[in-house]
Design a protein around this motif. Sequence first.
Motif, PDB file in Angstrom:
ATOM      1  N   ARG A 205       3.742  -6.059  10.934  1.00  0.00           N
ATOM      2  CA  ARG A 205       4.515  -5.772   9.718  1.00  0.00           C
ATOM      3  C   ARG A 205       4.809  -7.056   8.944  1.00  0.00           C
ATOM      4  N   ALA A 206       5.093  -8.139   9.641  1.00  0.00           N
ATOM      5  CA  ALA A 206       5.340  -9.411   8.958  1.00  0.00           C
ATOM      6  C   ALA A 206       4.092  -9.856   8.188  1.00  0.00           C
ATOM      7  N   ALA A 207       2.925  -9.673   8.793  1.00  0.00           N
ATOM      8  CA  ALA A 207       1.677 -10.030   8.104  1.00  0.00           C
ATOM      9  C   ALA A 207       1.467  -9.141   6.877  1.00  0.00           C
ATOM     10  N   GLU A 208       1.698  -7.855   7.031  1.00  0.00           N
ATOM     11  CA  GLU A 208       1.569  -6.929   5.891  1.00  0.00           C
ATOM     12  C   GLU A 208       2.508  -7.342   4.758  1.00  0.00           C
ATOM     13  N   ASP A 209       3.752  -7.609   5.100  1.00  0.00           N
ATOM     14  CA  ASP A 209       4.731  -7.997   4.077  1.00  0.00           C
ATOM     15  C   ASP A 209       4.299  -9.269   3.354  1.00  0.00           C
ATOM     16  N   GLY A 210       3.842 -10.248   4.104  1.00  0.00           N
ATOM     17  CA  GLY A 210       3.399 -11.498   3.493  1.00  0.00           C
ATOM     18  C   GLY A 210       2.253 -11.288   2.525  1.00  0.00           C
ATOM     19  N   TRP A 211       1.244 -10.542   2.962  1.00  0.00           N
ATOM     20  CA  TRP A 211       0.082 -10.316   2.087  1.00  0.00           C
ATOM     21  C   TRP A 211       0.460  -9.486   0.863  1.00  0.00           C
ATOM     22  N   ASN A 212       1.374  -8.526   1.005  1.00  0.00           N
ATOM     23  CA  ASN A 212       1.786  -7.726  -0.149  1.00  0.00           C
ATOM     24  C   ASN A 212       2.565  -8.543  -1.179  1.00  0.00           C
ATOM     25  N   ASN A 213       3.133  -9.656  -0.766  1.00  0.00           N
ATOM     26  CA  ASN A 213       3.811 -10.525  -1.731  1.00  0.00           C
ATOM     27  C   ASN A 213       2.832 -11.393  -2.510  1.00  0.00           C
TER      28      ASN A 213
ATOM     29  N   LYS B  92      -9.063 -14.108  -4.300  1.00  0.00           N
ATOM     30  CA  LYS B  92      -9.012 -12.701  -3.893  1.00  0.00           C
ATOM     31  C   LYS B  92      -8.035 -11.918  -4.765  1.00  0.00           C
ATOM     32  N   TRP B  93      -6.809 -12.417  -4.883  1.00  0.00           N
ATOM     33  CA  TRP B  93      -5.789 -11.658  -5.601  1.00  0.00           C
ATOM     34  C   TRP B  93      -5.947 -11.747  -7.113  1.00  0.00           C
TER      35      TRP B  93
ATOM     36  N   ARG C 240      -8.918 -11.299  -8.383  1.00  0.00           N
ATOM     37  CA  ARG C 240      -9.933 -10.255  -8.552  1.00  0.00           C
ATOM     38  C   ARG C 240      -9.400  -8.879  -8.180  1.00  0.00           C
ATOM     39  N   GLU C 241      -8.613  -8.795  -7.113  1.00  0.00           N
ATOM     40  CA  GLU C 241      -8.103  -7.521  -6.606  1.00  0.00           C
ATOM     41  C   GLU C 241      -6.698  -7.284  -7.172  1.00  0.00           C
ATOM     42  N   GLN C 242      -6.653  -6.681  -8.343  1.00  0.00           N
ATOM     43  CA  GLN C 242      -5.400  -6.486  -9.071  1.00  0.00           C
ATOM     44  C   GLN C 242      -4.651  -5.260  -8.545  1.00  0.00           C
ATOM     45  N   GLN C 243      -3.330  -5.287  -8.681  1.00  0.00           N
ATOM     46  CA  GLN C 243      -2.446  -4.212  -8.202  1.00  0.00           C
ATOM     47  C   GLN C 243      -2.652  -3.941  -6.710  1.00  0.00           C
ATOM     48  N   TYR C 244      -2.866  -5.001  -5.962  1.00  0.00           N
ATOM     49  CA  TYR C 244      -3.138  -4.966  -4.528  1.00  0.00           C
ATOM     50  C   TYR C 244      -1.942  -4.428  -3.760  1.00  0.00           C
ATOM     51  N   ARG C 245      -2.192  -3.415  -2.915  1.00  0.00           N
ATOM     52  CA  ARG C 245      -1.177  -2.871  -2.021  1.00  0.00           C
ATOM     53  C   ARG C 245      -1.834  -2.593  -0.676  1.00  0.00           C
ATOM     54  N   LEU C 246      -1.216  -3.085   0.391  1.00  0.00           N
ATOM     55  CA  LEU C 246      -1.811  -3.110   1.722  1.00  0.00           C
ATOM     56  C   LEU C 246      -0.922  -2.420   2.746  1.00  0.00           C
ATOM     57  N   ILE C 247      -1.563  -1.700   3.670  1.00  0.00           N
ATOM     58  CA  ILE C 247      -0.872  -1.165   4.845  1.00  0.00           C
ATOM     59  C   ILE C 247      -1.673  -1.583   6.079  1.00  0.00           C
ATOM     60  N   LYS C 248      -0.978  -2.156   7.062  1.00  0.00           N
ATOM     61  CA  LYS C 248      -1.592  -2.545   8.342  1.00  0.00           C
ATOM     62  C   LYS C 248      -0.975  -1.696   9.445  1.00  0.00           C
ATOM     63  N   GLU C 249      -1.760  -1.485  10.505  1.00  0.00           N
ATOM     64  CA  GLU C 249      -1.278  -0.723  11.651  1.00  0.00           C
ATOM     65  C   GLU C 249      -1.804  -1.363  12.933  1.00  0.00           C
TER      66      GLU C 249
ATOM     67  N   PHE D 132      -6.469  -1.661   8.875  1.00  0.00           N
ATOM     68  CA  PHE D 132      -5.723  -1.727   7.626  1.00  0.00           C
ATOM     69  C   PHE D 132      -6.493  -1.026   6.521  1.00  0.00           C
ATOM     70  N   ALA D 133      -5.779  -0.752   5.457  1.00  0.00           N
ATOM     71  CA  ALA D 133      -6.382  -0.268   4.219  1.00  0.00           C
ATOM     72  C   ALA D 133      -5.558  -0.848   3.081  1.00  0.00           C
ATOM     73  N   TYR D 134      -6.242  -1.157   1.984  1.00  0.00           N
ATOM     74  CA  TYR D 134      -5.518  -1.585   0.793  1.00  0.00           C
ATOM     75  C   TYR D 134      -6.195  -1.020  -0.436  1.00  0.00           C
ATOM     76  N   GLU D 135      -5.385  -0.813  -1.465  1.00  0.00           N
ATOM     77  CA  GLU D 135      -5.882  -0.291  -2.737  1.00  0.00           C
ATOM     78  C   GLU D 135      -5.724  -1.354  -3.800  1.00  0.00           C
ATOM     79  N   TRP D 136      -6.675  -1.370  -4.737  1.00  0.00           N
ATOM     80  CA  TRP D 136      -6.691  -2.376  -5.791  1.00  0.00           C
ATOM     81  C   TRP D 136      -7.647  -1.912  -6.880  1.00  0.00           C
ATOM     82  N   HIS D 137      -7.544  -2.577  -8.037  1.00  0.00           N
ATOM     83  CA  HIS D 137      -8.535  -2.322  -9.075  1.00  0.00           C
ATOM     84  C   HIS D 137      -9.079  -3.645  -9.584  1.00  0.00           C
ATOM     85  N   ASP D 138     -10.292  -3.571 -10.121  1.00  0.00           N
ATOM     86  CA  ASP D 138     -10.928  -4.765 -10.666  1.00  0.00           C
ATOM     87  C   ASP D 138     -10.538  -4.948 -12.131  1.00  0.00           C
TER      88      ASP D 138
END
Length: 157
Positions: A22-30, A66-67, A69-78, A91-97
């Motif tokens: 969860r800490a990794a997910e939170d960091g990447w989502n920021n 990466k960020w 190019r990958e706009q509106q990036y939102r990530l979930i890790k498990e 994990f999965a993440y959603e983004w648009h170009d």
Amino acid sequence: MSQQTRPPLPPFNRETAIQKVRAAEDGWNNRDPEKVSLAYTAESRWRNRSDFLQGRAEIVEFLGRKWAREQQYRLIKELWAFTDNRIAVRFAYEWHDADGNWFRSYGNENWEFDEFGLMAVRHASINDLPIAEADRLFHWPQGRRPDDHPGLSELGL
């Protein structure tokens, strides 16, 4: 100079492995490359798709690209599995170009930590799936995923 630590520290149990994920997910989502890089050892080695990186400077540069190019990036890790100093996640993440085309990227990561809780090795395999904007599942304001937002298993991913 004292060594930086990043709790929880190995050896991991189920609870501390979930906290680490969860800490990794939170960091990447920021999406702050400098801040994210501090979770890794100074000489951390990465394989991310076909990119091979070593060290925080390369990590910062990579994440910046990466960020952009990958706009509106939102990530979930498990959490998938763990041992004393290793964690496997899916994990999965959603983004648009830049053209507004949406994607959901699916992947797996294998992590190895040093005794201070810093990630020394990261191997990531990732596949991108084009999706319609209407098919997006990750809906929260940019930043940390809210605690009440479903995870991957709850979303059927």
